[in-house]
Design a protein around this motif. Structure first.
Motif, PDB file in Angstrom:
ATOM      1  N   GLU A   1       3.957  15.299  -8.209  1.00  0.00           N
ATOM      2  CA  GLU A   1       2.786  14.567  -8.500  1.00  0.00           C
ATOM      3  C   GLU A   1       2.055  14.243  -7.412  1.00  0.00           C
ATOM      4  O   GLU A   1       0.781  14.198  -7.158  1.00  0.00           O
ATOM      5  CB  GLU A   1       2.972  13.681  -9.546  1.00  0.00           C
ATOM      6  N   ASP A   2       2.808  13.490  -6.377  1.00  0.00           N
ATOM      7  CA  ASP A   2       2.205  12.899  -5.059  1.00  0.00           C
ATOM      8  C   ASP A   2       3.284  12.947  -4.031  1.00  0.00           C
ATOM      9  O   ASP A   2       4.153  12.536  -3.871  1.00  0.00           O
ATOM     10  CB  ASP A   2       1.812  11.473  -5.515  1.00  0.00           C
ATOM     11  N   SER A   3       2.765  13.904  -3.002  1.00  0.00           N
ATOM     12  CA  SER A   3       3.450  14.213  -1.914  1.00  0.00           C
ATOM     13  C   SER A   3       3.255  13.257  -0.781  1.00  0.00           C
ATOM     14  O   SER A   3       3.605  13.371   0.460  1.00  0.00           O
ATOM     15  CB  SER A   3       3.640  15.524  -1.460  1.00  0.00           C
ATOM     16  N   ASP A   4       2.078  12.488  -1.019  1.00  0.00           N
ATOM     17  CA  ASP A   4       1.543  11.592   0.082  1.00  0.00           C
ATOM     18  C   ASP A   4       2.577  10.654   0.697  1.00  0.00           C
ATOM     19  O   ASP A   4       3.376   9.929  -0.144  1.00  0.00           O
ATOM     20  CB  ASP A   4       0.462  10.803  -0.223  1.00  0.00           C
ATOM     21  N   GLY A   5       2.795  10.616   1.868  1.00  0.00           N
ATOM     22  CA  GLY A   5       3.927   9.518   2.427  1.00  0.00           C
ATOM     23  C   GLY A   5       5.434  10.273   2.386  1.00  0.00           C
ATOM     24  O   GLY A   5       6.374   9.726   2.800  1.00  0.00           O
ATOM     25  N   ALA A   6       5.549  11.364   1.873  1.00  0.00           N
ATOM     26  CA  ALA A   6       6.841  12.217   1.510  1.00  0.00           C
ATOM     27  C   ALA A   6       7.161  12.684   3.026  1.00  0.00           C
ATOM     28  O   ALA A   6       6.319  13.267   3.742  1.00  0.00           O
ATOM     29  CB  ALA A   6       6.940  13.425   0.567  1.00  0.00           C
ATOM     30  N   PRO A   7       8.509  12.734   3.387  1.00  0.00           N
ATOM     31  CA  PRO A   7       8.912  13.360   4.580  1.00  0.00           C
ATOM     32  C   PRO A   7       8.569  14.850   4.426  1.00  0.00           C
ATOM     33  O   PRO A   7       8.711  15.496   3.369  1.00  0.00           O
ATOM     34  CB  PRO A   7      10.608  13.187   4.510  1.00  0.00           C
TER      35      PRO A   7
END
Length: 141
Positions: free
Chosen positions: A81-87
């Motif tokens: 749902e939200d890959s912001d900030g994911a490695p």
């Protein structure tokens, strides 16, 4: 092969992932991943990956997903749902690496050009889509 499996298992544990189960059958191996519902979708099942001759047959057995689409995606379900900030390595890519056949009844089977090494390389996941929503997802590695 044992070193590869051990390394995969350790890598999976170190980032909190479930590694696929591997079982010997005839002259090849098959890999399995659980597909878990997201939200209250009621969609769940199993993905089995059967490598043979440089290709991969992906068989899905999924409950409550008749007519839904499926895809093999880069990244893990946690970031669907939200890959912001994911490695970068773990970020979920909305565009599938491979489109899989739509679920017919409870099943889907697709053969794609992917080796076992490609499947077990970077983290990937299988997602079941109902329109633009992901209703179930399973981490491959």
């Amino acid at each position: 092969m044992k070193k590869l499996l051990l390394a995969s298992a350790i890598a999976g544990l170190s980032v909190g992932l479930t590694t696929p189960t591997m079982a010997a059958e005839d002259n090849y191996e098959q890999y399995q991943a659980a597909i878990d519902q997201r939200g209250d979708s009621g969609v769940s099942g199993t993905a089995i990956f059967i490598p043979q001759n440089g290709e991969m047959t992906v068989k899905l057995n999924v409950e409550n997903a008749d007519g839904m689409s499926a895809g093999l995606h880069k990244g893990i379900c946690r970031y669907a749902e939200d890959s912001d900030g994911a490695p970068d390595l773990l970020a979920f890519d909305d565009d599938p690496l491979f489109e899989l056949s739509a679920v017919d009844g409870n099943e889907s089977s697709t053969t794609i050009e992917l080796s076992a090494e490609g499947l077990m390389g970077d983290p990937q996941s299988v997602a079941i889509h109902d329109g633009s929503s992901i209703v179930a997802c399973g981490n491959i590695q």
